[in-house]
Motif scaffolding. Structure first.
Motif, PDB file in Angstrom:
ATOM      1  N   TRP A  56      25.393 -50.439  14.277  1.00 29.79           N
ATOM      2  CA  TRP A  56      24.220 -50.100  13.459  1.00 29.79           C
ATOM      3  C   TRP A  56      24.781 -50.100  11.981  1.00 29.79           C
ATOM      4  O   TRP A  56      25.269 -49.356  11.536  1.00 29.79           O
ATOM      5  N   SER A  71      23.050 -48.866   9.125  1.00 30.37           N
ATOM      6  CA  SER A  71      21.844 -47.861   8.437  1.00 30.37           C
ATOM      7  C   SER A  71      21.150 -48.219   7.267  1.00 30.37           C
ATOM      8  O   SER A  71      19.933 -47.937   7.191  1.00 30.37           O
ATOM      9  N   GLY A 126      20.709 -53.224  14.112  1.00 30.72           N
ATOM     10  CA  GLY A 126      21.805 -52.950  14.901  1.00 30.72           C
ATOM     11  C   GLY A 126      21.757 -53.475  16.242  1.00 30.72           C
ATOM     12  O   GLY A 126      20.851 -54.290  16.558  1.00 30.72           O
ATOM     13  N   SER A 141      17.888 -49.721  16.434  1.00 29.71           N
ATOM     14  CA  SER A 141      17.130 -49.710  15.124  1.00 29.71           C
ATOM     15  C   SER A 141      16.498 -48.324  14.967  1.00 29.71           C
ATOM     16  O   SER A 141      16.178 -47.751  16.189  1.00 29.71           O
TER      17      SER A 141
END
Length: 136
Positions: free
Chosen positions: A72, A74, A79, A126
């Protein structure tokens, strides 16, 4: 499983430089570990994830070979969650923890290991609202 999506997930893992590996023992107790390196090793959905895994990760995988890997970014909120099964564990490197400044030596040597995992499904991961519908 879509091979192109798996390749995109591996590329993202290599770009961001970390992966989270979630395992559970045979009683379902979860454990999460961090890894740094992920590579695609076959067109059959096999990947390798390397890290200095703690004993709990390895014990869990021996009891229950199913694993979830989270990749992921961020900042971009992009992701993937890779759902798979461990195929094998390979030792990569070992250190004995020797530090002449310490009186007490570690009882367990630290071992860097490569988990070879057969990915069965790739899901979107996500922070934003999303579903667990398989990526096609």
């Amino acid at each position: 499983m879509n091979q192109e999506t798996l390749e995109n997930a591996v590329a993202l893992a290599q770009k961001i430089g970390h992966v989270f590996a979630a395992t559970a023992n045979d009683n379902g107790l979860p454990h999460v570990a961090a890894a740094v390196k992920m590579t695609l090793i076959s067109n059959d959905g096999d990947i390798a994830v390397e890290a200095w895994y703690c004993p709990t990760t390895l014990i869990n995988l021996k009891q229950n070979p199913l694993i979830s890997l989270i990749i992921w970014d961020s900042h971009a909120d992009k992701g993937y969650q890779l759902l798979g099964e461990m195929v094998k564990v390979e030792d990569v490197a070992m250190m004995n923890g020797y530090d002449p400044k310490l009186d007490v030596k570690s009882t367990l040597p630290q071992v860097e290991r490569r988990l070879v995992i057969r990915v069965k499904d790739v899901l979107i991961f996500s922070h934003a609202p999303h579903t667990d519908v398989k990526e096609s």
